[in-house]
Design a protein around this motif. Structure first.
Motif, PDB file in Angstrom:
ATOM      1  N   PRO A  79       0.777  -1.378   0.046  1.00 35.37           N
ATOM      2  CA  PRO A  79       0.040   0.090  -0.105  1.00 35.37           C
ATOM      3  C   PRO A  79       0.950   1.269  -0.091  1.00 35.37           C
ATOM      4  N   VAL A  80       0.620   2.197  -0.914  1.00 34.56           N
ATOM      5  CA  VAL A  80       1.284   3.373  -0.962  1.00 34.56           C
ATOM      6  C   VAL A  80       0.211   4.731  -1.055  1.00 34.56           C
ATOM      7  N   ILE A  81       0.469   5.793  -0.036  1.00 35.07           N
ATOM      8  CA  ILE A  81      -0.156   6.887   0.023  1.00 35.07           C
ATOM      9  C   ILE A  81       0.639   8.271  -0.360  1.00 35.07           C
ATOM     10  N   MET A  82       0.260   8.757  -1.552  1.00 35.35           N
ATOM     11  CA  MET A  82       1.107   9.902  -1.963  1.00 35.35           C
ATOM     12  C   MET A  82       0.970  11.115  -1.054  1.00 35.35           C
ATOM     13  N   LEU A  83       2.012  11.592  -0.866  1.00 32.74           N
ATOM     14  CA  LEU A  83       2.094  12.888  -0.044  1.00 32.74           C
ATOM     15  C   LEU A  83       2.272  14.048  -1.148  1.00 32.74           C
ATOM     16  N   THR A  84       1.404  14.805  -1.280  1.00 30.07           N
ATOM     17  CA  THR A  84       1.596  15.681  -2.455  1.00 30.07           C
ATOM     18  C   THR A  84       0.999  17.145  -2.205  1.00 30.07           C
ATOM     19  N   ALA A  85       1.716  18.306  -2.775  1.00 31.30           N
ATOM     20  CA  ALA A  85       1.565  19.597  -2.732  1.00 31.30           C
ATOM     21  C   ALA A  85       0.442  20.078  -4.053  1.00 31.30           C
ATOM     22  N   LYS A  86       0.680  18.891  -5.007  1.00 35.17           N
ATOM     23  CA  LYS A  86       0.016  19.375  -6.127  1.00 35.17           C
ATOM     24  C   LYS A  86      -1.556  18.960  -5.930  1.00 35.17           C
ATOM     25  N   THR A  87      -2.467  19.766  -5.959  1.00 33.27           N
ATOM     26  CA  THR A  87      -3.795  19.608  -6.017  1.00 33.27           C
ATOM     27  C   THR A  87      -4.808  19.344  -7.265  1.00 33.27           C
ATOM     28  N   ALA A  88      -4.033  19.877  -8.377  1.00 33.83           N
ATOM     29  CA  ALA A  88      -4.729  19.519  -9.376  1.00 33.83           C
ATOM     30  C   ALA A  88      -5.247  18.123  -9.910  1.00 33.83           C
ATOM     31  N   GLU A  89      -6.417  17.990 -10.353  1.00 38.67           N
ATOM     32  CA  GLU A  89      -6.989  16.768 -10.396  1.00 38.67           C
ATOM     33  C   GLU A  89      -6.280  15.821 -11.362  1.00 38.67           C
ATOM     34  N   VAL A  92      -3.168  14.252  -9.491  1.00 38.02           N
ATOM     35  CA  VAL A  92      -3.825  13.264  -8.363  1.00 38.02           C
ATOM     36  C   VAL A  92      -4.186  11.971  -9.209  1.00 38.02           C
ATOM     37  N   ILE A  93      -4.980  12.069 -10.254  1.00 34.66           N
ATOM     38  CA  ILE A  93      -5.327  10.817 -11.329  1.00 34.66           C
ATOM     39  C   ILE A  93      -3.962  10.114 -11.604  1.00 34.66           C
ATOM     40  N   GLN A  94      -2.856  10.950 -12.092  1.00 37.59           N
ATOM     41  CA  GLN A  94      -1.768  10.402 -12.438  1.00 37.59           C
ATOM     42  C   GLN A  94      -1.125   9.408 -11.401  1.00 37.59           C
ATOM     43  N   GLY A  95      -1.241   9.927  -9.992  1.00 37.41           N
ATOM     44  CA  GLY A  95      -0.668   9.233  -9.124  1.00 37.41           C
ATOM     45  C   GLY A  95      -1.447   7.809  -8.868  1.00 37.41           C
ATOM     46  N   LEU A  96      -2.847   7.894  -8.898  1.00 37.71           N
ATOM     47  CA  LEU A  96      -3.812   6.792  -8.756  1.00 37.71           C
ATOM     48  C   LEU A  96      -3.741   5.861  -9.845  1.00 37.71           C
ATOM     49  N   ASP A  97      -3.453   6.369 -11.269  1.00 40.15           N
ATOM     50  CA  ASP A  97      -3.275   5.453 -12.387  1.00 40.15           C
ATOM     51  C   ASP A  97      -2.100   4.557 -12.268  1.00 40.15           C
ATOM     52  N   VAL A  98      -1.034   5.273 -11.595  1.00 40.68           N
ATOM     53  CA  VAL A  98       0.255   4.543 -11.692  1.00 40.68           C
ATOM     54  C   VAL A  98       0.187   3.335 -10.543  1.00 40.68           C
ATOM     55  N   GLY A  99      -0.778   3.488  -9.749  1.00 33.80           N
ATOM     56  CA  GLY A  99      -1.142   2.401  -8.477  1.00 33.80           C
ATOM     57  C   GLY A  99      -0.933   2.906  -7.217  1.00 33.80           C
ATOM     58  N   ALA A 100      -0.979   4.167  -6.891  1.00 35.23           N
ATOM     59  CA  ALA A 100      -1.053   4.554  -5.576  1.00 35.23           C
ATOM     60  C   ALA A 100      -2.417   4.314  -4.956  1.00 35.23           C
ATOM     61  N   ASP A 101      -2.460   3.847  -3.785  1.00 31.68           N
ATOM     62  CA  ASP A 101      -3.861   3.593  -3.125  1.00 31.68           C
ATOM     63  C   ASP A 101      -4.762   4.627  -2.576  1.00 31.68           C
TER      64      ASP A 101
END
Length: 236
Positions: A79-89, A92-101
């Motif tokens: 399981p991976v949770i991304m910590l990001t200052a990037k708020t653009a959708e 976020v979707i890019q991270g989820l598409d790669v596999g972030a939970d």
């Protein structure tokens, strides 16, 4: 949930220190890395239960490490949770598409992060399907597969139930139709994306009664898909 190990990957010492103190109070064991090379070594050597991964890191982005973990059979389910200052959708979707939970944007409250960690570890351990989730007077009982609004049972089809269960377990996050298909229908099942829209309409209709209307909990995210959100509509 004592003795579970969290790998914190962030190049800022102050953030790692804050997270470590909060997590240790919550009885987690913490290990730390400040770049993707250190992080990958710790994943291999220490086998953490979950990773908190900063998006922007020296020597390569957190997304690069995420791709590497998801390509390897031994770490694909970590399981991976991304910590990001990037708020653009789209980020976020890019991270989820790669596999972030999951993801959480900075700044964030440590209590919210810990709640998300515990929820994700429950899901990884198979406990999500039986959990009881409540938002205001809307209650989902995973064990009995029943929905209640103000203690009144709600008639809902199995697919709509599964959709609502996924949404309530993953609040405030936008998901594409493709992602919802993978999570709710299954990655190996071929269903057209427009099917999601049909079931969303049915779910919203089921969440409307003469006494209560929670259909606005399921929000359309223009250009993306859908999210479950209780913010700004009078639901706590």
């Amino acid at each position: 949930m004592p003795d579970q190990t969290v790998l914190i990957v962030d190049d800022e010492y102050a953030i790692r220190d804050m997270l470590r103190m909060a997590l240790e109070i919550a009885e987690f064991r913490c290990i730390e890395a400040e770049n993707i090379q250190q992080a990958h070594t710790l994943v291999v050597d220490e086998r953490p239960d979950i990773v908190l991964l900063d998006w922007m890191l020296p020597g390569g982005s957190g997304l690069e490490l995420l791709r590497r973990l998801k390509r390897n059979d031994t770490t694909a389910d970590l399981p991976v949770i991304m910590l990001t200052a990037k708020t653009a959708e789209d980020n976020v979707i890019q991270g989820l598409d790669v596999g972030a939970d999951d993801y959480i944007t900075k700044p964030f409250a440590p209590r919210e992060l810990i709640a998300r960690i515990k929820a994700l570890l429950r899901r990884a351990g198979g406990g999500e399907k039986n959990e009881r989730i409540q938002v205001a007077d809307l209650v989902l009982d995973g064990e009995s597969r029943r929905i209640f609004m103000a203690d009144e049972p709600v008639d809902m089809g199995p697919t709509e139930f599964n959709l609502l269960q996924f949404f309530m377990s993953h609040p405030e996050r936008a998901y594409t139709r493709g992602q919802l298909l993978d999570h709710v229908w299954g990655a190996n099942v071929y269903v057209e994306e427009r099917t999601v829209d049909v079931h969303i309409r049915r779910l919203r209709k089921a969440l409307q009664t003469p006494e209560h209307d929670y259909s606005d909990l399921i929000q359309t995210v223009r250009g993306t898909g859908y999210r479950f959100s209780a913010r700004g509509i009078g639901v706590r």
